[in-house]
Design a protein around this motif. Structure first.
Motif, mmCIF file in Angstrom:
data_model
loop_
_atom_site.group_PDB
_atom_site.id
_atom_site.type_symbol
_atom_site.label_atom_id
_atom_site.label_comp_id
_atom_site.label_asym_id
_atom_site.label_seq_id
_atom_site.Cartn_x
_atom_site.Cartn_y
_atom_site.Cartn_z
ATOM 1 N N THR A 21 11.213 8.343 -0.078
ATOM 2 C CA THR A 21 10.259 9.254 -0.758
ATOM 3 C C THR A 21 8.820 8.234 -1.802
ATOM 4 N N GLY A 22 8.247 8.876 -1.890
ATOM 5 C CA GLY A 22 7.015 7.849 -2.699
ATOM 6 C C GLY A 22 6.150 9.701 -3.393
ATOM 7 N N MET A 23 6.264 8.991 -5.318
ATOM 8 C CA MET A 23 5.855 10.366 -5.430
ATOM 9 C C MET A 23 5.028 9.820 -6.054
ATOM 10 N N GLY A 24 3.039 10.938 -6.315
ATOM 11 C CA GLY A 24 2.786 10.095 -6.958
ATOM 12 C C GLY A 24 2.604 9.909 -8.104
ATOM 13 N N PHE A 25 2.468 8.893 -9.253
ATOM 14 C CA PHE A 25 3.207 8.931 -10.885
ATOM 15 C C PHE A 25 1.912 9.768 -11.645
ATOM 16 N N ASN A 55 0.626 -0.897 -0.080
ATOM 17 C CA ASN A 55 -0.030 0.347 0.098
ATOM 18 C C ASN A 55 0.599 0.825 0.007
ATOM 19 N N SER A 56 1.254 1.334 -0.246
ATOM 20 C CA SER A 56 2.846 2.141 -0.018
ATOM 21 C C SER A 56 4.691 1.817 -1.330
ATOM 22 N N GLY A 57 5.329 2.724 -0.852
ATOM 23 C CA GLY A 57 6.315 2.307 -1.916
ATOM 24 C C GLY A 57 7.152 1.871 -1.327
ATOM 25 N N MET A 58 7.090 1.609 0.424
ATOM 26 C CA MET A 58 7.831 1.530 1.424
ATOM 27 C C MET A 58 7.630 0.059 1.684
ATOM 28 N N ALA A 59 6.933 -0.387 1.559
ATOM 29 C CA ALA A 59 6.134 -1.607 2.343
ATOM 30 C C ALA A 59 7.283 -2.658 2.054
ATOM 31 N N PRO A 60 8.022 -3.490 0.201
ATOM 32 C CA PRO A 60 8.284 -3.856 0.210
ATOM 33 C C PRO A 60 9.666 -3.780 0.542
ATOM 34 N N ALA A 113 16.523 2.636 -5.871
ATOM 35 C CA ALA A 113 14.900 3.444 -7.119
ATOM 36 C C ALA A 113 14.420 2.691 -7.706
ATOM 37 N N ASP A 114 13.084 3.540 -7.750
ATOM 38 C CA ASP A 114 12.179 2.197 -8.204
ATOM 39 C C ASP A 114 10.016 2.815 -8.670
ATOM 40 N N SER A 115 9.503 2.615 -9.452
ATOM 41 C CA SER A 115 8.412 2.976 -9.461
ATOM 42 C C SER A 115 7.122 1.466 -8.714
ATOM 43 N N GLN A 116 6.789 1.369 -8.317
ATOM 44 C CA GLN A 116 6.517 0.371 -7.187
ATOM 45 C C GLN A 116 4.523 0.321 -7.350
ATOM 46 N N LYS A 117 4.180 -0.607 -7.970
ATOM 47 C CA LYS A 117 2.435 -1.273 -7.868
ATOM 48 C C LYS A 117 1.979 -0.970 -6.887
ATOM 49 N N CYS A 118 0.986 -0.097 -6.188
ATOM 50 C CA CYS A 118 0.373 -0.196 -4.340
ATOM 51 C C CYS A 118 -1.199 -0.214 -5.338
ATOM 52 N N LEU A 119 -1.683 -1.016 -3.657
ATOM 53 C CA LEU A 119 -3.134 -0.636 -3.614
ATOM 54 C C LEU A 119 -3.569 -0.719 -2.621
ATOM 55 N N ARG A 120 -4.210 0.205 -2.165
ATOM 56 C CA ARG A 120 -5.389 1.181 -2.192
ATOM 57 C C ARG A 120 -7.032 0.868 -1.112
ATOM 58 N N PHE A 128 -2.012 2.548 -7.831
ATOM 59 C CA PHE A 128 -1.548 3.714 -8.104
ATOM 60 C C PHE A 128 0.110 3.047 -8.179
ATOM 61 N N GLU A 129 0.237 3.811 -9.065
ATOM 62 C CA GLU A 129 2.367 4.023 -8.714
ATOM 63 C C GLU A 129 3.039 4.976 -8.238
ATOM 64 N N MET A 130 3.903 4.594 -7.086
ATOM 65 C CA MET A 130 5.194 4.889 -6.234
ATOM 66 C C MET A 130 6.250 5.456 -6.772
ATOM 67 N N LEU A 131 6.186 6.179 -6.943
ATOM 68 C CA LEU A 131 8.182 6.336 -8.009
ATOM 69 C C LEU A 131 8.635 6.839 -6.171
ATOM 70 N N GLY A 132 9.731 6.208 -5.951
ATOM 71 C CA GLY A 132 10.061 6.856 -4.806
ATOM 72 C C GLY A 132 12.328 6.490 -5.229
ATOM 73 N N ASN A 133 12.635 7.249 -4.385
ATOM 74 C CA ASN A 133 13.970 6.782 -4.144
ATOM 75 C C ASN A 133 14.583 6.717 -2.545
ATOM 76 N N TRP A 134 15.699 5.556 -2.218
ATOM 77 C CA TRP A 134 15.288 4.938 -0.985
ATOM 78 C C TRP A 134 16.362 5.641 -0.557
#
Length: 871
Positions: A235-239, A39-44, A61-68, A89-95
Motif C-alpha cells: 500500500t502507498g498513501m501520499g503523505f 519511485n514508490s514505497g515498494m521499490a526497496p 510499515a514505513d514512511s519512504q522517501k520517493c522521487l519521480r 514525496f513521502e509514501m506511507l505504506g504497510n506491507w
C-alpha cells in the motif's frame, strides 16, 4: 493535526497491528539497474516480491522517501502548475509478504482513515478493478465485497486497467488495486457535480490519497500473467495529500509541510504567495524542488553531468530558472532554505541535520554556476537577435541554447517577446523530439523471461574465501540492447564472482565445463539481491557442473585498491579532521577514486602526510579482521563507520585493518603488505565542499615508478648526462627566458620598422584608409602594429594575415568611427573570412582574430576583404 503527528499516528497504528516499523531506505538506488531512484514505497522491497530474498518480518510499515522525475513515473513538468504533484514525496505504506491479504488491508485502511484520522466517510470514494478481457482477468469481486461492509455501494467505483491494475514495469509482480479518493470541495461545488464523476479526472480537490495493491500475479516477458507463489499487500498513501486533507486546506502547498518554506521564500524574495499566478508557480516549484535536491544530496547523490546526478542538477536548475525569471532573483538564495527544511523534517529524517552544511554548500555552488550559465545564454541570445535577418528566431537556435548551455525555452521565449521577436516553438519541439528518440534508441533494451534450470535458488556468494568453485547454472535469460548487442545473464547456485557494489567493480573470469569448453564472464552485477553474471555466449551444456574461475590478477589489484580506500579514509580524518566523510568511491583494478567532504584544496604537505599515513599502515603489515553477519548495533559499538546513502540490513559485515573499521561488503587483501605501496596521482574539487583523490597501488605504482624512471633517464640524456639535472634544467629555463625577451624586443623593433612601409601602402577607398596584406610577424606584433596605425589614422580598415608552423592567422582592425558610421564589425568579418583558412574566430567590433589550419587560404581572405568597404 500537525504533519509530525500525522506521520507518527500512521506508524503507531500499524505497530499496534504487529507491523515492524522500518526507517526509510536511501532514495538513491545502488543495486537495481532498472531504477535510478526509489519511485514508490515498494521499490526497496522488490527482492521480497520477486522471491529473491526472505523478509525478516512478514509485516512492515514505513514512511519512504520517493522521487519521480525520470522514466515511467515522471511528474517533473507538472510540479508547480498544480497543487498535488511533487518530485520528492513521502509514501506511507504497510506491507504484507505472504501474510494477510485483501480483507485486513481494506479493514485497517478504513479504520485508520475514519476512526484515527476522523475523516468524514461521506467525502470518501473507493475504486475497484473492473477486470480486463485482454488479460482474461475478472472484476475484483472479492475486494468489492469487502468494501461493501464499510461504504455504500454508490461510492464504490469501477476502475480500468490503467488506474486499478498496478504493475512494477513491463515484467514482474503485479495485481489489482483499490484506490481511496477524497473529495474536499465545498458543499456548493458538490451540489453542482458529484465527486464520483471527478475521481481520476485530475481535479485538484478530488484526489487519490491511498492505493491498496493486491500483489498476486507475475507479468512475463511475453505479456502473459501467472500466479505468484504467495500473495502480498503493497500500500502507498501520499503523505503530503493526507496532510492537506487533515489540515483542512485546498492545496498540498498550504499544509505545514510546505508553508514554512514558502514563508521563507517570501521573506527572501520580497514576493507574496497567492497574489500572482506566475509567482505562485515559481514559489511552488522552488519549495518542492529544494526538498528533492536536499534529500538526494543527503543520501549521497551529488549533482553532476551524467546519470542520477544529472537528474538532480536538472531539478535544481529548474528551480533556479523559475526564481530568475519570475521572482527576479539574480543571486543564489535557494541554499538559504535548507535551514528551515532541516528544522521541519530533521526529526523524521536526521540525515538532513547531519548533512546540512554540505547540502547548503553544494546547492549554493550549483546556483552560482547556473546563474553564470544564464548570463552566458543572455549574451548568446542577444547575439542571435542581432544576427537575425528577420523577426523570427528558429527553433534550432533555441534548442542549441537549451541543449548546450541549459538556457530554458520559456526564458528564451520571454526575452524574445520583450524584443518584439517571435520564436519558432514548433521547430524547438521537433529538435527536442529528435534528441529524445536518439536517447531512447541508445538505451533501448529487451529482456527475456528467466529460464529456470534448477529450483535451487540459494545463490550463495563464496568469493571471500575462494576464487574457484564448481557451480551449476540455476537460471538464465537473454538481454538485447543497442549498446551491447545480445548478452546472456547467468545465475549460479553459488559463485566466487563479486558483484559490482560499494564502489567496487564486478569480477571477471570464466566458466569451464567438463568438455573443456570455456565461456568468459565479462561482468558481475547484483539486481534485487540476485548475483548476475554477464557473458556473450551461452554455454553449450547448460545442465552440467562448471568450474567457475575469477580472474585472480584483476581481483588482487581491485582488493588492494579497495583496502587502500579504507586506509585513505582513515588518513584523511587523521590529517584533516573528523569532519571528513566518504561521499563516493570507485574501485577498479587499475586505480581508485575517493570523494570526501572537505572545504579546501589539500596542500602539498597534507597530501604528503596522507600518503605517508597510508604507506605506514601498509608497512605495518596489518591483517584483515572481518566479522560476517553480525548485528548492526554490535558493529557500531565496536566503532565501525557507516556511510550515508548506503542501505544496511540488520546483519552486516565489518572490515578492520588496525584502527580502521568500516561496514563493507567488498573484497580486501588479507594483509596490508599485499598493497605494496600507495601513491596519490591527483586531488581536486568535485562540488562545493567535496574533494576527490585519485590514487594507485600495487602493480600500478610499480608501472608509475618505472615510467617516471625511464622519463628521468631520457631527460638526463638530453641534458648530456648532467650530474645535477635539476640545476641544468634551471639554467636552460633561465637561458630560454632571456632569449624570449630578446626575440620579443627584436619583433617589436621589426614592427616599428615596418610601420613606415605599411603607411605607404595604405589606399583610400570610399573614404576609408584600407590595407590587406601578409606580414612576417607574430600575433602580438600584428596587434601592436594595428593599434599604432590606428592612433595615426581615422577611418582605418586593416586585415593582416600570417602563418606559422602550418597554422594561419587573420587579424582585423577597424577604426571605431567606421564601426559606428558604416556598421562594420571586425568580429563578424573574421568569422566570415575564417572559412578560407578552414577555421574561425571572433572578438570585438574594432579588433578580432581568426585562426585556421589552411595557410593557403590567406590570399583569398585578403582579396575578399575589400568587398566590405565597397558595399
Amino acid at each position: 493535526m500537525k504533519s509530525q503527528d500525522i506521520r507518527s499516528n500512521f506508524l503507531n497504528f500499524f505497530k499496534e497491528k504487529k507491523h515492524t516499523i522500518v526507517p526509510s531506505a536511501p532514495m538513491v538506488l545502488k543495486d537495481d539497474p532498472t531504477l535510478m531512484f526509489v519511485n514508490s514505497g515498494m521499490a526497496p522491497f522488490k527482492e521480497f516480491f520477486l522471491g529473491n530474498a526472505e523478509p525478516k518480518d512478514n509485516r512492515i510499515a514505513d514512511s519512504q522517501k520517493c522521487l519521480r522525475v525520470s522514466g515511467k513515473h515522471n511528474d517533473l513538468e507538472e510540479v508547480g502548475y498544480d497543487t498535488y504533484h511533487h518530485t520528492l514525496f513521502e509514501m506511507l505504506g504497510n506491507w504484507s509478504f505472504g501474510d494477510y491479504f485483501k480483507n485486513e488491508a481494506i479493514a485497517w485502511a478504513w479504520e485508520l482513515l475514519t476512526e484515527v484520522y476522523k475523516i468524514d466517510k461521506n467525502i470518501l470514494y473507493v475504486t475497484v478493478f473492473e477486470g480486463d478481457k485482454e488479460d482474461g482477468l475478472p472484476m475484483d469481486q472479492e475486494a468489492y465485497d469487502f468494501w461493501k461492509e464499510y461504504i455504500s455501494e454508490d461510492r464504490i467505483l469501477m476502475g480500468n486497467k490503467k488506474d486499478n491494475f498496478w504493475e512494477m514495469g513491463d515484467q514482474g509482480p503485479c495485481g489489482p488495486c483499490s484506490e481511496i479518493h477524497v473529495d474536499i470541495r465545498s458543499d456548493d461545488e458538490k451540489a453542482k457535480i458529484s465527486g464520483k464523476d471527478l475521481v481520476n479526472k485530475d481535479h485538484p480537490q478530488v484526489v487519490e490519497i491511498w492505493n491498496l495493491v493486491f500483489m498476486q500475479y507475475n507479468r512475463k516477458a511475453n505479456g502473459t500473467l501467472e500466479n505468484l507463489p504467495n500473495k502480498h499487500i503493497d500500500t502507498g498513501m501520499g503523505f503530503e495529500r493526507l496532510c492537506m486533507v487533515l489540515q483542512g486546506v485546498k492545496s498540498n502547498y498550504d499544509s505545514d509541510v510546505f508553508i514554512p518554506i514558502i514563508r521563507e521564500i517570501e521573506t527572501i524574495t520580497n514576493k507574496q504567495y497567492g497574489k500572482n499566478e506566475k509567482v505562485d508557480v515559481a514559489i511552488r516549484v522552488i519549495s518542492d524542488h529544494v526538498r528533492a535536491v536536499a534529500f538526494s544530496i543527503a543520501d549521497g547523490q551529488l549533482p553532476s553531468n551524467t546519470g542520477a546526478g544529472y537528474v538532480i542538477r536538472r531539478i535544481l536548475r529548474r528551480a533556479v530558472r523559475y526564481s530568475f525569471t519570475f521572482l527576479n532573483q539574480k543571486e543564489p538564495f535557494i541554499y538559504r532554505l535548507i535551514d528551515v527544511l532541516s528544522n521541519k523534517m530533521g526529526i523524521a529524517f536526521p540525515e538532513l541535520k547531519s548533512q546540512k552544511h554540505l547540502i547548503e554548500n553544494v546547492i549554493k555552488e550549483e546556483e552560482y554556476s547556473f546563474l553564470r550559465t544564464l548570463d552566458q545564454g543572455l549574451v548568446l541570445l542577444d547575439r542571435i537577435v542581432k544576427d537575425s535577418k528577420n523577426k523570427i528566431i528558429s527553433g534550432e537556435k533555441a534548442f542549441e541554447l537549451y541543449d548546450t548551455y541549459g538556457f530554458p525555452l520559456d526564458l528564451t521565449s520571454l526575452i524574445l517577446r520583450e524584443k518584439e521577436f517571435t520564436l519558432d516553438e514548433t521547430g524547438f519541439h521537433v529538435e527536442m523530439k529528435k534528441q529524445k528518440e536518439r536517447s531512447r534508441a541508445a538505451s533501448q533494451m529487451s529482456t527475456d523471461d528467466w529460464i529456470v534450470l534448477s529450483e535451487d535458488t540459494k545463490e550463495e556468494f563464496v568469493g571471500y574465501d575462494t576464487l574457484e568453485v564448481n557451480v551449476q547454472i540455476t537460471r538464465y535469460r537473454k538481454v538485447t540492447s543497442k549498446k551491447d548487442g545480445e548478452m546472456y545473464q547467468l545465475v549460479f547456485d553459488l559463485t566466487p564472482f563479486y558483484p559490482e557494489g560499494g564502489g567496487q567493480v564486478g569480477d571477471k573470469g570464466y566458466l569451464e565445463d567438463t568438455h573443456g569448453d570455456v565461456v568468459y564472464i565479462l561482468d558481475t552485477k547484483k539486481e534485487n539481491n540476485v548475483i548476475i553474471h554477464f557473458t556473450k555466449n551461452l554455454p553449450k551444456h547448460l545442465n552440467e557442473t562448471f568450474k567457475a574461475v575469477v580472474d585472480a590478477k584483476q581481483r588482487h589489484r581491485t582488493e588492494a585498491n579497495h583496502t587502500a580506500t579504507h586506509l585513505l579514509h582513515q588518513a584523511l580524518r587523521e590529517v584533516l579532521g573528523d569532519h571528513v566523510e566518504q561521499k563516493g568511491s570507485a574501485v577498479h583494478s587499475k586505480y581508485l577514486r575517493f570523494d570526501f567532504s572537505h572545504f579546501s584544496k589539500l596542500t602539498v604537505e597534507e597530501l604528503r602526510d596522507v600518503e605517508n599515513f597510508v604507506n605506514a599502515r601498509i608497512d605495518g603489515k596489518l591483517p584483515l579482521i572481518e566479522k560476517r553477519n553480525i548485528p548492526m548495533q554490535e558493529a557500531m559499538d565496536e566503532g565501525a563507520m557507516a556511510l550515508f546513502g548506503e542501505k544496511y540490513g540488520d546483519s552486516v559485515r565489518s572490515v578492520r585493518f588496525g584502527q580502521s573499521i568500516e561496514l563493507c561488503g567488498g573484497t580486501h587483501v588479507k594483509n596490508t603488505s599485499d598493497i605494496w605501496h600507495f601513491k596519490i596521482v591527483s586531488e581536486g574539487a568535485v562540488a562545493a565542499g567535496i574533494r576527490r583523490i585519485e590514487a594507485i597501488t600495487s602493480d600500478a605504482v610499480k608501472d608509475f615508478y618505472h615510467e617516471n624512471n625511464r622519463a628521468f633517464y631520457e631527460m638526463k640524456d638530453l641534458l648530456n648526462n648532467a650530474k645535477e639535472p635539476v640545476k641544468a634544467l634551471q639554467n636552460l629555463q633561465e637561458e630560454n627566458s632571456n632569449l624570449k625577451k630578446q626575440i620579443e624586443q627584436l619583433l617589436k623593433d621589426k614592427a616599428k620598422n615596418i610601420q613606415g612601409e605599411l603607411i605607404n601602402e595604405l589606399t583610400e577607398i570610399n573614404g576609408v584608409q584600407f590595407l590587406a596584406r601578409q606580414l612576417d610577424l607574430d600575433a602580438s606584433g600584428i596587434k601592436d602594429v594595428s593599434f599604432e596605425l590606428g592612433q595615426q589614422f581615422d577611418n582605418l580598415f586593416l586585415l593582416f594575415g600570417t602563418s606559422n608552423n602550418g597554422k594561419a592567422l587573420l587579424s582585423c582592425y577597424i577604426s571605431k568611427e567606421l564601426v559606428s558610421s558604416k556598421g562594420l564589425n571586425a568580429g563578424q568579418i573574421v568569422k566570415e573570412l575564417g572559412k578560407f583558412i578552414h577555421g574561425g574566430g571572433g572578438g570585438q567590433p574594432f579588433f578580432a582574430t581568426a585562426g585556421g589550419k589552411n595557410p593557403k587560404g590567406i590570399d583569398q581572405a585578403l582579396e575578399k576583404a575589400k568587398d566590405y568597404i565597397l558595399k
